[in-house]
Scaffold this motif. Structure first.
Motif, PDB file in Angstrom:
ATOM      1  N   ILE A 107      48.910   5.375 -16.327  1.00 23.18           N
ATOM      2  CA  ILE A 107      48.140   4.407 -15.551  1.00 23.18           C
ATOM      3  C   ILE A 107      48.230   4.795 -14.085  1.00 23.18           C
ATOM      4  CG2 ILE A 107      47.867   1.998 -14.902  1.00 23.18           C
ATOM      5  CD1 ILE A 107      49.162   1.250 -17.578  1.00 23.18           C
ATOM      6  N   GLU A 108      47.135   5.253 -13.540  1.00 25.34           N
ATOM      7  CA  GLU A 108      47.101   5.707 -12.148  1.00 25.34           C
ATOM      8  C   GLU A 108      46.987   4.499 -11.214  1.00 25.34           C
ATOM      9  OE1 GLU A 108      47.442   8.867 -11.196  1.00 25.34           O
ATOM     10  OE2 GLU A 108      47.564   9.545 -13.273  1.00 25.34           O
ATOM     11  N   THR A 109      47.743   4.536 -10.118  1.00 25.37           N
ATOM     12  CA  THR A 109      47.643   3.506  -9.087  1.00 25.37           C
ATOM     13  C   THR A 109      47.467   4.186  -7.739  1.00 25.37           C
ATOM     14  OG1 THR A 109      50.046   3.449  -8.882  1.00 25.37           O
ATOM     15  CG2 THR A 109      49.055   1.825 -10.320  1.00 25.37           C
ATOM     16  N   GLY A 110      46.625   3.595  -6.912  1.00 18.42           N
ATOM     17  CA  GLY A 110      46.378   4.153  -5.592  1.00 18.42           C
ATOM     18  C   GLY A 110      47.401   3.677  -4.576  1.00 18.42           C
ATOM     19  N   ARG A 111      47.303   4.220  -3.389  1.00 19.72           N
ATOM     20  CA  ARG A 111      48.242   3.852  -2.321  1.00 19.72           C
ATOM     21  C   ARG A 111      48.096   2.391  -1.910  1.00 19.72           C
ATOM     22  NH1 ARG A 111      49.826   7.684   2.133  1.00 19.72           N
ATOM     23  NH2 ARG A 111      51.313   8.818   0.888  1.00 19.72           N
ATOM     24  N   THR A 112      46.930   1.811  -2.085  1.00 21.50           N
ATOM     25  CA  THR A 112      46.735   0.414  -1.688  1.00 21.50           C
ATOM     26  C   THR A 112      47.476  -0.537  -2.614  1.00 21.50           C
ATOM     27  OG1 THR A 112      44.708   0.298  -3.000  1.00 21.50           O
ATOM     28  CG2 THR A 112      44.481   0.880  -0.670  1.00 21.50           C
ATOM     29  N   ALA A 113      47.834  -0.102  -3.799  1.00 27.18           N
ATOM     30  CA  ALA A 113      48.540  -0.955  -4.758  1.00 27.18           C
ATOM     31  C   ALA A 113      50.059  -0.880  -4.624  1.00 27.18           C
ATOM     32  CB  ALA A 113      48.151  -0.572  -6.177  1.00 27.18           C
ATOM     33  N   TRP A 114      50.557  -0.021  -3.758  1.00 26.71           N
ATOM     34  CA  TRP A 114      52.002   0.132  -3.647  1.00 26.71           C
ATOM     35  C   TRP A 114      52.663  -1.178  -3.243  1.00 26.71           C
ATOM     36  CZ3 TRP A 114      52.964   5.456  -0.866  1.00 26.71           C
ATOM     37  CH2 TRP A 114      52.574   6.471  -1.733  1.00 26.71           C
ATOM     38  N   PHE A 115      53.854  -1.433  -3.768  1.00 26.71           N
ATOM     39  CA  PHE A 115      54.680  -2.607  -3.490  1.00 26.71           C
ATOM     40  C   PHE A 115      54.027  -3.901  -3.947  1.00 26.71           C
ATOM     41  CE2 PHE A 115      55.849   0.590  -0.277  1.00 26.71           C
ATOM     42  CZ  PHE A 115      57.129   0.841  -0.738  1.00 26.71           C
ATOM     43  N   ARG A 116      53.229  -3.814  -4.980  1.00 24.43           N
ATOM     44  CA  ARG A 116      52.646  -4.984  -5.617  1.00 24.43           C
ATOM     45  C   ARG A 116      53.066  -4.975  -7.084  1.00 24.43           C
ATOM     46  NH1 ARG A 116      48.805  -3.993  -1.688  1.00 24.43           N
ATOM     47  NH2 ARG A 116      48.210  -5.834  -0.511  1.00 24.43           N
ATOM     48  N   LEU A 117      52.749  -6.067  -7.774  1.00 27.14           N
ATOM     49  CA  LEU A 117      53.200  -6.218  -9.158  1.00 27.14           C
ATOM     50  C   LEU A 117      52.689  -5.093 -10.054  1.00 27.14           C
ATOM     51  CD1 LEU A 117      54.723  -7.950 -11.192  1.00 27.14           C
ATOM     52  CD2 LEU A 117      52.636  -9.238 -11.555  1.00 27.14           C
ATOM     53  N   TRP A 118      51.440  -4.694  -9.926  1.00 25.78           N
ATOM     54  CA  TRP A 118      50.859  -3.680 -10.801  1.00 25.78           C
ATOM     55  C   TRP A 118      50.902  -2.294 -10.187  1.00 25.78           C
ATOM     56  CZ3 TRP A 118      50.308  -4.958 -15.616  1.00 25.78           C
ATOM     57  CH2 TRP A 118      50.129  -6.290 -15.946  1.00 25.78           C
ATOM     58  N   SER A 119      51.842  -2.043  -9.299  1.00 23.75           N
ATOM     59  CA  SER A 119      51.869  -0.773  -8.577  1.00 23.75           C
ATOM     60  C   SER A 119      52.567   0.360  -9.319  1.00 23.75           C
ATOM     61  CB  SER A 119      52.551  -0.967  -7.226  1.00 23.75           C
ATOM     62  OG  SER A 119      53.914  -1.308  -7.413  1.00 23.75           O
ATOM     63  N   SER A 120      53.195   0.081 -10.425  1.00 28.30           N
ATOM     64  CA  SER A 120      54.052   1.100 -11.033  1.00 28.30           C
ATOM     65  C   SER A 120      53.512   1.692 -12.324  1.00 28.30           C
ATOM     66  CB  SER A 120      55.419   0.493 -11.307  1.00 28.30           C
ATOM     67  OG  SER A 120      55.278  -0.558 -12.233  1.00 28.30           O
ATOM     68  N   GLY A 121      52.294   1.366 -12.683  1.00 27.13           N
ATOM     69  CA  GLY A 121      51.748   1.915 -13.924  1.00 27.13           C
ATOM     70  C   GLY A 121      52.397   1.287 -15.140  1.00 27.13           C
ATOM     71  N   ILE A 122      53.020   2.111 -15.978  1.00 20.56           N
ATOM     72  CA  ILE A 122      53.580   1.599 -17.233  1.00 20.56           C
ATOM     73  C   ILE A 122      54.984   1.016 -17.072  1.00 20.56           C
ATOM     74  CG2 ILE A 122      52.217   3.221 -18.585  1.00 20.56           C
ATOM     75  CD1 ILE A 122      54.869   4.721 -19.162  1.00 20.56           C
ATOM     76  N   ILE A 123      55.590   1.161 -15.911  1.00 19.38           N
ATOM     77  CA  ILE A 123      56.970   0.694 -15.741  1.00 19.38           C
ATOM     78  C   ILE A 123      57.076  -0.813 -15.944  1.00 19.38           C
ATOM     79  CG2 ILE A 123      58.885   0.488 -14.116  1.00 19.38           C
ATOM     80  CD1 ILE A 123      58.069   3.193 -13.015  1.00 19.38           C
ATOM     81  N   LEU A 124      56.103  -1.580 -15.471  1.00 24.68           N
ATOM     82  CA  LEU A 124      56.120  -3.030 -15.672  1.00 24.68           C
ATOM     83  C   LEU A 124      56.073  -3.375 -17.157  1.00 24.68           C
ATOM     84  CD1 LEU A 124      55.966  -5.944 -14.620  1.00 24.68           C
ATOM     85  CD2 LEU A 124      53.498  -5.666 -14.540  1.00 24.68           C
ATOM     86  N   ILE A 125      55.225  -2.704 -17.893  1.00 21.88           N
ATOM     87  CA  ILE A 125      55.111  -2.967 -19.331  1.00 21.88           C
ATOM     88  C   ILE A 125      56.403  -2.554 -20.049  1.00 21.88           C
ATOM     89  CG2 ILE A 125      53.751  -2.472 -21.405  1.00 21.88           C
ATOM     90  CD1 ILE A 125      51.404  -1.877 -19.430  1.00 21.88           C
ATOM     91  N   CYS A 126      56.996  -1.445 -19.635  1.00 18.36           N
ATOM     92  CA  CYS A 126      58.276  -1.024 -20.211  1.00 18.36           C
ATOM     93  C   CYS A 126      59.375  -2.028 -19.892  1.00 18.36           C
ATOM     94  CB  CYS A 126      58.662   0.355 -19.703  1.00 18.36           C
ATOM     95  SG  CYS A 126      57.614   1.679 -20.327  1.00 18.36           S
ATOM     96  N   ASN A 127      59.374  -2.565 -18.657  1.00 13.74           N
ATOM     97  CA  ASN A 127      60.356  -3.594 -18.295  1.00 13.74           C
ATOM     98  C   ASN A 127      60.195  -4.839 -19.152  1.00 13.74           C
ATOM     99  OD1 ASN A 127      61.860  -2.299 -16.360  1.00 13.74           O
ATOM    100  ND2 ASN A 127      60.699  -3.103 -14.638  1.00 13.74           N
ATOM    101  N   LEU A 128      58.952  -5.217 -19.453  1.00 15.12           N
ATOM    102  CA  LEU A 128      58.726  -6.365 -20.338  1.00 15.12           C
ATOM    103  C   LEU A 128      59.300  -6.098 -21.734  1.00 15.12           C
ATOM    104  CD1 LEU A 128      55.093  -7.376 -19.366  1.00 15.12           C
ATOM    105  CD2 LEU A 128      57.167  -8.708 -18.990  1.00 15.12           C
TER     106      LEU A 128
END
Length: 166
Positions: A107-128
């Motif tokens: 999951i690609e994320t741009g620089r504008t998404a950094w430091f937001r909830l969906w900024s890490s690609g699959i890491i959030l889903i893995c954390n869940l």
């Protein structure tokens, strides 16, 4: 320990404070899981915190009331869902990325998404997935240990009464 506490939980004051406190503990655990890629914490720490909320409710309310909140079957099912979610993200990286690498962040994320909830690609889903796995596993471990303790406590009472009768 008194039989009254084993069957019905603790006093009304303890139950009321526990319900208020458990809600905040559960909310904090979910926050740690969701924002673990931005702050210290993550799936494991958040899973332990959410498990503590359920364990606290079990200690205050008793086993019967706690099983209405989250039963062993629901805990086991959520435990499996967490493991499958984590494995699914790893396999999705293998099949969906251009490089075909196991656990690739596809999951690609741009620089504008950094430091937001969906900024890490699959890491959030893995954390869940990890949060569900760890939290429900600890709830199940606590349930098994509590059942063993109650069974051993009942057995020791039976042996003690049998010894007094002889």
């Amino acid at each position: 320990m008194n039989d009254r506490f084993d069957k019905h939980g603790m006093s009304l004051i303890v139950k009321t404070v526990t319900h208020l406190l458990a809600a905040f503990i559960l909310l904090f655990g979910v926050y740690i899981v969701l924002y673990g890629h931005l702050t210290p914490g993550g799936g494991f720490a958040g899973g332990v915190i959410t498990a503590c909320a359920f364990i606290l409710l079990t200690l205050a309310e008793g086993r019967a009331a706690a099983r209405q909140t989250v039963s062993n079957a629901v805990s086991s099912a959520l435990d499996c869902v967490g493991a499958l979610l984590f494995l699914g993200m790893a396999l999705a990286g293998l099949y969906l990325s251009r490089e075909h690498v196991f656990f690739k962040n596809f999951i690609e994320t741009g620089r504008t998404a950094w430091f937001r909830l969906w900024s890490s690609g699959i890491i959030l889903i893995c954390n869940l997935g990890i949060g569900l796995k760890v939290g429900m596993s600890l709830v199940l471990v606590f349930s098994v240990l509590a059942t063993i303790r109650v069974a051993m406590h009942g057995e020791s009472r039976r042996v003690f009464r049998k010894g007094r009768e002889e």
